[in-house]
Design a protein around this motif. Structure first.
Motif, mmCIF file in Angstrom:
data_model
loop_
_atom_site.group_PDB
_atom_site.id
_atom_site.type_symbol
_atom_site.label_atom_id
_atom_site.label_comp_id
_atom_site.label_asym_id
_atom_site.label_seq_id
_atom_site.Cartn_x
_atom_site.Cartn_y
_atom_site.Cartn_z
ATOM 1 N N ARG A 30 30.488 56.824 26.254
ATOM 2 C CA ARG A 30 31.175 56.869 25.318
ATOM 3 C C ARG A 30 31.217 55.308 24.869
ATOM 4 N N ASP A 31 31.806 55.267 23.579
ATOM 5 C CA ASP A 31 31.803 53.875 23.358
ATOM 6 C C ASP A 31 32.856 53.169 24.086
ATOM 7 N N GLY A 32 32.595 51.870 24.334
ATOM 8 C CA GLY A 32 33.351 51.131 25.403
ATOM 9 C C GLY A 32 33.239 51.493 26.662
ATOM 10 N N ASP A 33 32.132 52.449 27.222
ATOM 11 C CA ASP A 33 32.036 52.500 28.669
ATOM 12 C C ASP A 33 31.078 51.471 29.329
ATOM 13 N N VAL A 34 31.094 51.368 30.331
ATOM 14 C CA VAL A 34 30.339 50.453 31.319
ATOM 15 C C VAL A 34 29.773 51.097 32.254
ATOM 16 N N THR A 35 28.317 51.102 32.587
ATOM 17 C CA THR A 35 27.721 51.837 33.662
ATOM 18 C C THR A 35 27.671 50.859 34.961
ATOM 19 N N ILE A 36 28.027 51.514 36.088
ATOM 20 C CA ILE A 36 28.002 50.346 37.197
ATOM 21 C C ILE A 36 27.370 50.971 38.489
ATOM 22 N N LYS A 37 26.446 49.976 38.858
ATOM 23 C CA LYS A 37 25.836 50.433 40.298
ATOM 24 C C LYS A 37 26.827 49.981 41.286
ATOM 25 N N VAL A 38 27.166 50.922 42.161
ATOM 26 C CA VAL A 38 28.143 50.826 43.098
ATOM 27 C C VAL A 38 27.542 50.100 44.367
ATOM 28 N N LEU A 39 28.024 48.873 44.751
ATOM 29 C CA LEU A 39 27.787 48.051 45.979
ATOM 30 C C LEU A 39 28.381 48.507 47.251
ATOM 31 N N PHE A 40 29.715 48.307 46.862
ATOM 32 C CA PHE A 40 30.657 48.763 48.339
ATOM 33 C C PHE A 40 31.857 49.378 47.807
ATOM 34 N N CYS A 41 32.240 50.250 48.743
ATOM 35 C CA CYS A 41 33.612 51.100 48.395
ATOM 36 C C CYS A 41 34.472 51.324 49.689
ATOM 37 N N GLY A 42 35.521 50.704 49.629
ATOM 38 C CA GLY A 42 36.341 50.863 50.677
ATOM 39 C C GLY A 42 36.915 52.369 50.922
ATOM 40 N N LEU A 43 37.369 52.501 52.210
ATOM 41 C CA LEU A 43 37.897 53.801 52.643
ATOM 42 C C LEU A 43 39.442 53.636 52.816
ATOM 43 N N SER A 150 33.009 33.886 43.769
ATOM 44 C CA SER A 150 33.365 33.368 45.226
ATOM 45 C C SER A 150 33.819 34.237 46.331
ATOM 46 N N LEU A 151 34.035 35.500 45.786
ATOM 47 C CA LEU A 151 34.604 36.580 46.792
ATOM 48 C C LEU A 151 33.426 37.271 47.222
ATOM 49 N N PRO A 152 33.383 37.627 48.452
ATOM 50 C CA PRO A 152 32.414 38.207 49.062
ATOM 51 C C PRO A 152 32.752 39.706 48.507
ATOM 52 N N PRO A 153 31.639 40.379 48.160
ATOM 53 C CA PRO A 153 31.738 41.752 47.528
ATOM 54 C C PRO A 153 32.439 42.537 48.456
ATOM 55 N N ASP A 154 31.920 42.800 49.758
ATOM 56 C CA ASP A 154 32.639 43.942 50.551
ATOM 57 C C ASP A 154 33.840 43.509 50.953
ATOM 58 N N GLY A 155 34.348 42.246 51.176
ATOM 59 C CA GLY A 155 35.581 41.958 51.664
ATOM 60 C C GLY A 155 36.686 42.076 50.096
ATOM 61 N N ALA A 156 36.083 41.895 48.891
ATOM 62 C CA ALA A 156 36.742 41.947 47.630
ATOM 63 C C ALA A 156 37.275 43.416 47.594
ATOM 64 N N HIS A 314 42.427 31.211 46.606
ATOM 65 C CA HIS A 314 43.014 30.848 47.768
ATOM 66 C C HIS A 314 41.980 31.474 48.960
ATOM 67 N N ARG A 315 40.781 32.097 48.633
ATOM 68 C CA ARG A 315 39.865 32.474 49.496
ATOM 69 C C ARG A 315 40.384 33.516 50.540
ATOM 70 N N ILE A 316 41.005 34.483 49.680
ATOM 71 C CA ILE A 316 41.502 35.688 50.211
ATOM 72 C C ILE A 316 40.566 36.930 50.170
ATOM 73 N N ALA A 317 40.155 37.462 51.210
ATOM 74 C CA ALA A 317 39.546 38.614 51.330
ATOM 75 C C ALA A 317 39.952 39.512 52.345
ATOM 76 N N ALA A 318 39.914 40.878 52.135
ATOM 77 C CA ALA A 318 40.085 41.646 53.118
ATOM 78 C C ALA A 318 39.222 41.498 54.648
ATOM 79 N N ASP A 319 39.793 41.834 55.771
ATOM 80 C CA ASP A 319 39.005 41.862 56.756
ATOM 81 C C ASP A 319 38.370 43.373 57.069
#
Length: 357
Positions: A30-43, A150-156, A314-319
């Motif tokens: 739709r107008d204003g929509d963004v299509t995104i290729k998913v790289l990582f998804c948390g559980l 600067s954030l790792p995509p998996d840890g972000a 502050h270089r914070i990402a999830a473990d």
């Protein structure tokens, strides 16, 4: 009627919660929509509750996942915030009414018409929303955030739910002031990020846990200042009236009165976990010290962007423990046993997703 983009994911079909390959179509942009290729998804633990219908609202087939980092592959007319190639994030909601008081103040997560990323109902066409355990998303630009380079995509990825869930109440309730003493109850997906944000804010942080085995992890690796075993009456008594605030991240049934004893007079406890049974809060525990208990349900889009920017600074990402989609059912079983430090993240782009519809 125009067909949307073909999508491949993994879905639960019933309350067993078992995921298997699932082919479906995303909506026509739709107008204003963004299509995104998913790289990582948390559980997330919420995914666990929903796929097993533990909250009684599951709409099968159900593609879970709401801690999503991906790359923009296309933008619709009217998109001004993003362009192809941008690294972006999507959290646990993808739409809201945009007209209520909460939306107007930037607190979209409290909108009465909030549309969840997974197992929600689209406000325009009534379709069930499907989450990030799939190769592509179509989302309004208003509910997409920019992920700093600067954030790792998996840890972000877990920051999009676990991160904002602890960051928002810390800011909202003033539990982000340097030199204040913060207690973090539970050292899981939310708790370990609470420790990281608390230290980045310059606070003294004490981890409160039922598991003595987590002491070394909390102190030596995550940088907490102290560790308190909540089942040890002597330790709890010695720490009474020492904390300015507490973030309670635990989703299992647990006593609250002993935690309130840890607060200074006028102290604030914020509940962000979701135990199935009601918490027992004795009135005297509140009245005796003028103490407060609040809840917090994540944060709005502006808050989420501010959180990501702060995390990058502050270089914070999830473990995380990164797994393929073919491992996800094992990951679900391990998550039920709390056998992860501290978040499973599915490498969606690196997984083979095709299979039965």
């Amino acid at each position: 009627m125009a067909e949307g983009k073909a999508a491949h994911g993994w879905a639960a079909r019933d309350a067993s919660g078992h995921l298997s390959p699932f082919n479906f179509s995303r909506r026509v942009p739709r107008d204003g929509d963004v299509t995104i290729k998913v790289l990582f998804c948390g559980l997330c633990h919420t995914d666990l509750h929903v796929i097993k219908n533990e909250w009684g609202n599951a709409m099968y087939p159900l593609v879970p996942g709401h801690e999503i980092v991906g790359v923009v592959t296309g933008v619709g007319p009217g998109v001004t915030k993003f362009k192809a190639g941008d690294t972006v994030g999507v959290g646990y909601f993808v739409d809201s009414c945009r007209s209520c008081e909460s939306c107007g103040k930037g607190y979209e997560s409290y909108c009465p018409q909030l549309v969840q990323t997974s197992n929600g109902v689209d406000l325009l066409d009534g379709a069930t929303t499907q989450g990030g355990f799939s190769d592509v998303l179509v989302v309004s630009q208003h509910y997409v955030v920019r992920v700093p380079e600067s954030l790792p995509p998996d840890g972000a990825a877990p920051l999009l739910c676990a991160g904002i869930t602890v960051f928002s109440p810390m800011v909202q309730y003033g539990l982000n002031a340097p030199r204040k003493h913060l207690g973090v109850v539970g050292l899981g997906g939310l708790g370990h990020l609470g420790v990281k944000f608390g230290k980045a804010f310059g606070m003294t942080v004490t981890v409160i846990s039922t598991s003595p085995s987590k002491r070394e992890e909390a102190l030596d690796r995550l940088g907490a200042d102290a560790f308190l075993v909540s089942s040890d009456p002597e330790q709890m008594k010695a720490a009474a009236s020492t904390m300015d605030g507490i973030i309670d991240t635990v989703s299992a049934e647990h006593p609250v009165a002993a935690l309130l004893e840890l607060l200074k007079p006028m102290g604030q406890m914020v509940v962000v976990g979701l135990p199935a049974k009601p918490l027992e809060v004795p009135a005297f525990s509140l009245v005796g010290g003028g103490k407060r208990v609040a809840g917090s349900g994540g944060g709005g889009i502006g808050e989420c962007q501010a959180m990501l920017d702060f995390a990058a600074e502050h270089r914070i990402a999830a473990d995380v423990e990164v797994v393929g989609m073919d491992y996800v059912n094992t990951a679900i079983q391990r998550l039920e046993r709390n056998d992860v430090r501290y978040r499973f993240v599915v490498d969606v782009a690196g997984s083979k997703l095709g299979g039965a519809a």
